[in-house]
Structures are given as C-alpha cells and as structure tokens.
Design a protein around this motif. Structure first.
Motif, short mmCIF file in Angstrom:
data_model
loop_
_atom_site.label_atom_id
_atom_site.label_comp_id
_atom_site.label_asym_id
_atom_site.label_seq_id
_atom_site.Cartn_x
_atom_site.Cartn_y
_atom_site.Cartn_z
N ILE A 173 50.00 38.72 40.77
CA ILE A 173 49.38 38.04 39.64
C ILE A 173 48.77 36.71 40.09
CG2 ILE A 173 49.77 37.04 37.36
CD1 ILE A 173 50.14 40.03 37.41
N TYR A 174 47.52 36.47 39.68
CA TYR A 174 46.84 35.20 39.92
C TYR A 174 46.69 34.47 38.59
CZ TYR A 174 45.31 37.16 44.43
OH TYR A 174 45.26 37.71 45.68
N ILE A 175 47.21 33.26 38.52
CA ILE A 175 46.96 32.38 37.38
C ILE A 175 46.27 31.13 37.92
CG2 ILE A 175 47.99 30.97 35.57
CD1 ILE A 175 50.21 33.04 35.36
N ILE A 176 45.06 30.89 37.47
CA ILE A 176 44.25 29.77 37.95
C ILE A 176 44.01 28.83 36.78
CG2 ILE A 176 42.07 29.11 39.03
CD1 ILE A 176 42.04 32.04 40.19
N LYS A 177 44.60 27.65 36.85
CA LYS A 177 44.56 26.69 35.75
C LYS A 177 43.58 25.57 36.08
CE LYS A 177 48.52 25.57 33.93
NZ LYS A 177 49.93 25.13 33.72
N LEU A 178 42.56 25.43 35.24
CA LEU A 178 41.51 24.42 35.45
C LEU A 178 41.54 23.42 34.32
CD1 LEU A 178 38.62 26.82 36.56
CD2 LEU A 178 40.31 25.66 38.00
N ASN A 179 41.74 22.15 34.66
CA ASN A 179 41.88 21.10 33.65
C ASN A 179 40.53 20.48 33.33
OD1 ASN A 179 43.15 19.46 31.82
ND2 ASN A 179 43.84 17.97 33.32
N GLY A 180 39.60 21.33 32.86
CA GLY A 180 38.26 20.89 32.52
C GLY A 180 37.35 22.09 32.43
N ALA A 181 36.12 21.88 32.03
CA ALA A 181 35.16 22.96 31.86
C ALA A 181 34.87 23.65 33.20
CB ALA A 181 33.87 22.43 31.26
N LEU A 182 34.38 24.89 33.11
CA LEU A 182 34.03 25.66 34.30
C LEU A 182 32.59 26.14 34.19
CD1 LEU A 182 34.59 27.26 36.93
CD2 LEU A 182 35.46 29.11 35.48
N THR A 183 31.79 25.90 35.21
CA THR A 183 30.42 26.39 35.28
C THR A 183 30.23 27.12 36.60
OG1 THR A 183 29.59 24.53 33.96
CG2 THR A 183 27.98 25.76 35.26
N THR A 184 29.69 28.34 36.52
CA THR A 184 29.39 29.06 37.75
C THR A 184 27.89 29.04 38.00
OG1 THR A 184 29.08 31.26 36.79
CG2 THR A 184 31.34 30.57 37.25
N ALA A 185 27.51 28.98 39.27
CA ALA A 185 26.10 28.87 39.64
C ALA A 185 25.44 30.24 39.63
CB ALA A 185 25.98 28.23 41.02
N THR A 186 24.13 30.24 39.69
CA THR A 186 23.35 31.48 39.78
C THR A 186 23.84 32.33 40.95
OG1 THR A 186 21.41 30.41 38.83
CG2 THR A 186 21.03 32.41 40.12
N ASN A 187 24.10 33.60 40.65
CA ASN A 187 24.51 34.60 41.66
C ASN A 187 25.84 34.30 42.33
OD1 ASN A 187 22.11 36.05 41.21
ND2 ASN A 187 21.00 34.80 42.69
N SER A 188 26.64 33.42 41.76
CA SER A 188 27.98 33.19 42.30
C SER A 188 28.87 34.40 42.01
CB SER A 188 28.58 31.93 41.69
OG SER A 188 28.67 32.07 40.27
N SER A 189 30.03 34.47 42.70
CA SER A 189 30.85 35.67 42.54
C SER A 189 32.31 35.40 42.90
CB SER A 189 30.32 36.80 43.42
OG SER A 189 30.42 36.45 44.79
N ILE A 190 33.15 36.37 42.55
CA ILE A 190 34.55 36.38 42.96
C ILE A 190 34.77 37.64 43.79
CG2 ILE A 190 36.94 36.57 42.17
CD1 ILE A 190 36.17 34.95 39.73
N LEU A 191 35.41 37.48 44.94
CA LEU A 191 35.66 38.59 45.86
C LEU A 191 37.15 38.92 45.86
CD1 LEU A 191 34.70 40.53 48.12
CD2 LEU A 191 35.13 38.65 49.74
N LEU A 192 37.49 40.18 45.62
CA LEU A 192 38.87 40.65 45.65
C LEU A 192 39.13 41.35 46.97
CD1 LEU A 192 39.16 42.16 42.04
CD2 LEU A 192 39.66 39.82 42.79
N THR A 193 40.19 40.95 47.67
CA THR A 193 40.52 41.56 48.96
C THR A 193 42.01 41.82 49.06
OG1 THR A 193 40.84 39.43 50.08
CG2 THR A 193 38.61 40.35 50.10
N ASN A 194 42.38 42.70 49.97
CA ASN A 194 43.78 42.97 50.32
C ASN A 194 44.65 43.31 49.12
OD1 ASN A 194 43.34 42.45 53.11
ND2 ASN A 194 43.43 40.25 52.70
N GLY A 195 44.09 44.13 48.22
CA GLY A 195 44.88 44.62 47.10
C GLY A 195 44.78 43.82 45.82
#
Length: 379
Positions: free
Chosen positions: A141-163
């Motif tokens: 389980i991944y829990i990612i806590k961000l204490n502020g707004a989130l903006t992703t850039a053009t064509n940004s991504s998240i990569l899942l590896t190793n299960g």
C-alpha cells in the motif's frame, strides 16, 4: 532473564513501529464504486470524456454526462441516498489519513523520486508538482500525503514497477488537484478542494473531493481495476452424512477479497444452496463454530454481521449488515449447519455458494469467480 526481557521489549517495540509506519488502505465505504465524486461542489464536463465507474455530486450543479461524456456506471445526483452516503464516506476516508504516521519524507517536486510502499509525506504547507515521472516500486500500500495543492505538468506520469498496482495507491491532497494536459495519473485521489482534469489527461483510479468542483475536458478515467473482487470457498472436512443422529454437519463459507479494495458497506449479498434431501440453517448470533471433521477448536465466524433475506429450507440468501464491509485482501467467514433428511444412501451431490452478481461493481467486479461447489455424500 533480564536479557530475554530486553529482547522481548525490543521485538514488541520494533513490531509496533512497523505497524504504525506502514499504512493500511483507507476505507472508502460506498465511495469505492465512484471514479469521480465531490461531496460539495459542481460537476462538469466538456468534450467526449469516457469514465468507467460511478460519478456524481452531493451538492452542486451537474452536467456533461451522459452527453457529451460517456459513463459506464451510475450517475448520482444531490438528494439521492447514494450521493449522501458517499459524501460522508469520502470525508471520513480523507480524515482517516490525517493521523497516519509517516515513514518517508518527500520533497514538493514529485518527479524523479522513487517511492516504496508505506506512508510518504510532504509535510510543508506548499504547492506540490509533478514535472516528469514519479516511480512507485514494490508490492504493498502507498499512501502519499501532500500538505498543499498538487499540479501535474503536461505529459507527466506515474510509473508502477516491481509489483506496484493502481489499486494500492492513495494520494491525500490538502488542497486542489490539477492534472495537466495529456498527463497520466494513477491511484485514488482524496482531495480537500477542486479537481481539474486538463485536456486529454487520464486517470487510472479515482478522484474524490471533500469540498470542491470536479471539471473534465475530454478525459479518460477508469476505476474498474480498483473495484473489489470477491470469491467464495466452502470448508467442510467431514462431508459424509450418515443417518440420524449422525446426519448433521457444520461448515463454513469463506468470502475472500482478491483485488486489494474494500467493498462498499452494507450491500454484499450471497446465496447458499444445499441439495434435495438436505436442509440448511444459519444462526446470526454465532461468533464461533466447530467445522465438522476439522479443527478441534471452534473457529471464529462473522454471523453477527449478516442478515438472512430469504430462506426455504434448502437455500439461504444473506446480505451484510449496514455499516459492515469486507476489507481489502480480507476474508469474511460464515458458519452454517447442514442436515441430511431424505437423501438416499450412496447419493452424491453438491453444496453451492454464489456471491450475487453486482452490476454496479460496488462490492464485486468479477462475476466469473463467484460460484463455488462442495461435494457431499449420503452414507
């Protein structure tokens, strides 16, 4: 003796630290069936967006679906019981992460970081961004806590590896979320404020807001892979039924959640059927049962969490009680008693358990593993 005691204390301390450092998936309740939902805000769409999963709002204007957007799921609007309950569940899920203890501190720019399972936090009150690729590596389980707004850039991504899998990724965002044009995001977003999907941004997961508008523009959102998946088995070690008084057997039905996602509360349903010549009974006050021919110790059962909705002697239908659910990767176990009445000696037949097909995918996404049969014999 002192050395042994010290080692024991050290073991307990390390075990406790491990338990609080690595997060458990938040219980989304009825919100688990939603791809996009806001507890308090408008919901709008421009362009040919495609969403798999329920969508809706509990308080605010709604537009853009079913046209020009397409949704494979339910639309829940203000004043509906489903929207009202989902609103409560989204807020509860968000708040449940407030006290989760961090084990990794991350920086506000998420790109070029590689995170492993656990609780990762950006504790400073600041804007967060993803200008590239965030890598999640490993099962858990991944829990990612961000204490502020989130903006992703053009064509940004998240990569899942190793299960790493999308159903195990959760972002708590203390602010608004904006997914940039053409960006690809993975996981369940629990946001405090508005969620905006830029043109052709995609989301494999969910975006759930406690209080903010949801805006789409020609997007692809898929929550189908995040729905729970239930499958049953039957435990009956001694499956040979003699004549009375040795004609009664206790057995257990186990219902496993396979996908790593909790069911929504109060709606898991199933039916257990025994062959002609047998009867079945269920007692909803039982907390333990001795499985015939199995363990010499009674096993714990969850009968008190379930209610019989229909029975005719050979068949029992049940539904999980309001407020109850099957947790991610967990098992519900129910105890039953089966009695041979008129079955012929030498007869061979089957008990079957069937998890009721769930069209909305709020508690089960895969109907192909919902039936299990167990052979019984009349001696």
């Amino acid at each position: 003796m002192t050395k042994l005691l010290s080692l024991a204390v050290l073991y307990v301390t390390l075990f406790s630290l491990s338990a609080i450092s690595f997060g458990q998936a938040p219980n989304l309740g009825t919100a688990s069936s939603f791809a996009l939902f806001t507890a308090n805000g408008a919901f709008s769409n421009t362009g040919a967006s495609m969403v798999v999963g329920d969508i809706g709002t509990n308080a605010g204007a709604f537009g853009g679906f079913p046209s020009p957007g397409t949704v494979v799921g339910n639309i829940r609007l203000p004043a509906s019981a489903e929207a009202a309950q989902a609103a409560l569940d989204v807020v509860a899920a968000y708040n449940s992460l407030n006290t989760v203890v961090c084990n990794t501190t991350i920086i506000a720019e998420l790109a070029s970081q590689t995170l492993t399972p656990g609780v990762s936090c950006q504790p400073l009150t600041t804007a967060n961004s993803l200008n590239g690729t965030l890598t999640l590596s490993g099962t858990g389980i991944y829990i990612i806590k961000l204490n502020g707004a989130l903006t992703t850039a053009t064509n940004s991504s998240i990569l899942l590896t190793n299960g790493a899998t999308a159903d195990n990724v959760y972002f708590q965002v203390n602010g608004a979320v904006t997914l940039g044009t053409g960006s690809s995001f993975i996981g369940t977003i629990l946001a405090l404020d508005a969620v905006v999907l830029g043109t052709q941004a995609s989301l494999e997961g969910r975006a759930l807001s406690t209080a903010g508008a949801i805006t789409l523009n020609n997007n692809r959102v898929n929550a189908a892979t995040l729905a729970p998946d239930l499958t049953p088995t039957i435990e009956l070690s001694q499956a040979n039924f003699a004549l009375a008084p040795d004609n009664e057997r206790n057995f257990a039905v186990n219902v496993f959640e396979l996908a790593g996602n909790p069911t929504s509360s109060g709606n898991v349903a199933m039916t257990i059927t025994v062959p002609i010549g047998y009867t079945i009974s269920f007692t909803n006050t039982l907390s333990t049962i001795l499985i015939s021919g199995g363990s010499t110790e009674p096993v714990a059962v969850d009968n008190t969490h379930w209610t019989v909705t229909n029975t005719d002697g050979r068949q029992i239908s049940l539904i999980i009680n309001a407020g109850q659910f099957i947790a991610a990767k967990a098992t519900a176990r129910l105890g039953f008693t089966m009695t041979r009445t008129t079955a012929n000696s030498g007869s061979i037949s089957s008990i079957t358990v069937n998890v009721t097909n769930d069209a909305s995918h709020s508690y089960d996404s895969n109907p192909f593993n919902n039936i299990y049969a167990r052979i019984v014999s009349g001696l």
